[in-house]
Design a protein around this motif. Structure first.
Motif, short mmCIF file in Angstrom:
data_model
loop_
_atom_site.label_atom_id
_atom_site.label_comp_id
_atom_site.label_asym_id
_atom_site.label_seq_id
_atom_site.Cartn_x
_atom_site.Cartn_y
_atom_site.Cartn_z
N UNK A 51 0.82 -1.21 0.00
CA UNK A 51 0.00 0.00 0.00
C UNK A 51 0.86 1.26 0.00
N UNK A 52 2.06 1.17 0.58
CA UNK A 52 2.96 2.33 0.57
C UNK A 52 3.57 2.54 -0.81
N UNK A 74 -1.19 3.74 -1.83
CA UNK A 74 -2.50 3.54 -1.22
C UNK A 74 -2.40 3.85 0.28
N UNK A 75 -1.56 4.80 0.62
CA UNK A 75 -1.26 5.07 2.02
C UNK A 75 -2.45 5.62 2.78
N UNK A 76 -3.35 6.30 2.10
CA UNK A 76 -4.49 6.87 2.82
C UNK A 76 -5.38 5.76 3.38
N UNK A 77 -5.80 4.84 2.54
CA UNK A 77 -6.63 3.75 3.04
C UNK A 77 -5.81 2.83 3.94
N UNK A 78 -4.51 2.72 3.67
CA UNK A 78 -3.65 1.90 4.53
C UNK A 78 -3.59 2.43 5.95
N UNK A 79 -3.56 3.74 6.10
CA UNK A 79 -3.53 4.33 7.45
C UNK A 79 -4.84 4.04 8.20
N UNK A 80 -5.95 3.97 7.48
CA UNK A 80 -7.23 3.63 8.13
C UNK A 80 -7.22 2.18 8.61
N UNK A 81 -6.67 1.29 7.79
CA UNK A 81 -6.61 -0.13 8.16
C UNK A 81 -5.76 -0.31 9.41
N UNK A 82 -4.61 0.33 9.45
CA UNK A 82 -3.70 0.17 10.60
C UNK A 82 -4.32 0.71 11.89
N UNK A 128 -15.41 -4.60 7.19
CA UNK A 128 -15.99 -4.87 5.87
C UNK A 128 -16.83 -3.72 5.32
N UNK A 129 -17.58 -3.04 6.19
CA UNK A 129 -18.47 -1.97 5.71
C UNK A 129 -17.69 -0.72 5.35
N UNK A 130 -16.64 -0.42 6.09
CA UNK A 130 -15.89 0.82 5.91
C UNK A 130 -14.67 0.62 5.02
N UNK A 131 -13.85 -0.40 5.33
CA UNK A 131 -12.60 -0.60 4.61
C UNK A 131 -12.82 -1.37 3.30
#
Length: 385
Positions: A222-223, A227-235, A280-283
């Motif tokens: 992701x880096x 895709x770092x924006x969505x990656x930061x949400x996942x972490x 699942x709903x958000x990410x």
């Protein structure tokens, strides 16, 4: 080597159509993620491991001693050359036929030999104090990184509208906050991957190894393709429950049962809601559907989403274990032995013996777990990362 690297970093795989690596080179106006940025994670992982050793010795250990947590481990098996040879050279879990042979050879009853092998296996396990120190280190790191993630993300537009993760993708500038967040998370999980071979050995070792590999791959992929924006949400989402489970373990080791039960209940609620509902709903919704509509799929997009779905499967497995534990605690007022438990109890021995003597008289409570009116008494639970 140059040919292999050129094949691995093929633009057609990593980037959307009509985008090249040259388009994502740093300029005076904008900075973009570069693969070489992550090289820093390897030496930093070693530094984190060394900080952990110092933390456990000079901070966590004094705290454990202050809470009167004993440093002594499980009871040691009495020395016996014959059984030791069988244990080290043949098997650590002798079957019924071998147990009977050893019983005749040593003139010991089978139950005593079973107890010896159980104590010998437990002898290699760490003490409660070592477990407390490990949990306190993880609790401290998770609390810090989760707090940092929340403070950083609440100021970003993609926390409130996940479509912002894909607008103008992949030409989204790299900020100092995202770079620091990624490198620190990747370094920590690299340190966990290697220290897994020296930490407390658990029965879900391979599952945790798979989890760490998937996490490291997700962070790296992701880096590199921004895709770092969505990656930061996942972490950040994953770090939320980790704080609570480590706190619950510390309370359990310190024998603060009421606090332990409360923390575990909070952990179960946060874990199941975040991993089976929010994730699942958000990410997955934004990575699978919103990104499809705004950017469109490309080869590494499929790999990224496959890894995210793999994480969802692991979430479901761990949610099952947590739900089973919570159900047993509520319905029976006690928790049966966790499948991942590191220290074998005598109830295991009794259960095995009962199976071997199915035609004997019925047992009364032999297979019941040892005293536990709390969620975590005598058990260990999934380490979430």
């Amino acid at each position: 080597m140059a040919g292999i690297l050129a094949w691995f970093w093929n633009e057609r795989f990593w980037l959307p159509h009509n985008v090249t690596w040259a388009d994502l080179k740093n300029t005076d106006e904008a900075t973009f993620p570069q693969a070489e940025d992550l090289y820093l994670a390897c030496p930093l992982a070693f530094c984190i491991f060394m900080v952990r050793l110092l933390f456990e010795r000079f901070i966590a250990r004094p705290c454990a001693v202050g809470l009167k947590i004993q440093a002594s481990g499980p009871q040691k098996a009495q020395p016996n050359a014959i059984l030791e040879k069988v244990f080290t050279a043949i098997t650590k879990h002798p079957d019924e036929k071998r147990l009977e042979g050893l019983s005749k050879q040593l003139d010991w009853d089978v139950r005593t030999i079973q107890r010896w092998f159980r104590q010998r296996r437990n002898q290699e396990k760490p003490s409660t104090l070592a477990r407390f120190c490990e949990s306190m280190w993880r609790f401290t790191f998770y609390l810090y990184i989760f707090t940092y993630g929340v403070r950083f993300l609440k100021k970003t537009p993609w926390l409130w509208n996940t479509k912002e993760c894909w607008y103008n993708y992949p030409y989204q500038p790299l900020t100092v906050d995202i770079h620091y967040y990624y490198v620190l998370e990747l370094s920590f999980y690299l340190s966990l991957l290697f220290s897994q071979f020296t930490d407390i050995r658990r029965k879900d070792f391979l599952i945790m190894f798979l989890h760490h590999m998937a996490t490291i791959s997700l962070i790296t992929f992701s880096y590199v393709n921004n895709m770092a924006r969505v990656g930061s949400l996942v972490m950040c989402l994953h770090d939320a429950a980790d704080v609570l489970i480590e706190a619950a373990k510390m309370a359990n080791y310190a024998k603060c049962q009421i606090l332990c039960n409360l923390l575990f209940a909070m952990f179960a609620l946060v874990f199941i809601s975040s991993r089976l509902a929010v994730y699942p709903v958000w990410i997955l919704n934004t990575t699978l559907f919103e990104s499809w509509d705004i950017v469109g799929p490309y080869p590494s997009w499929w790999v990224f989403n496959l890894l995210l779905i793999l994480l969802q499967l692991l979430h479901s497995y761990w949610s099952y274990l947590i739900g089973k534990t919570a159900y047993q605690a509520v319905s029976k007022g006690k928790v049966s032995k966790d499948d991942r438990s590191d220290i074998e109890s005598s109830s295991d021995e009794d259960e095995n013996q009962t199976k071997q003597k199915t035609h004997n008289s019925a047992t009364n409570g032999t297979n019941k777990p040892h005293g536990s009116n709390g969620f975590l008494t005598g058990t260990s639970y999934p380490d979430e990362h």
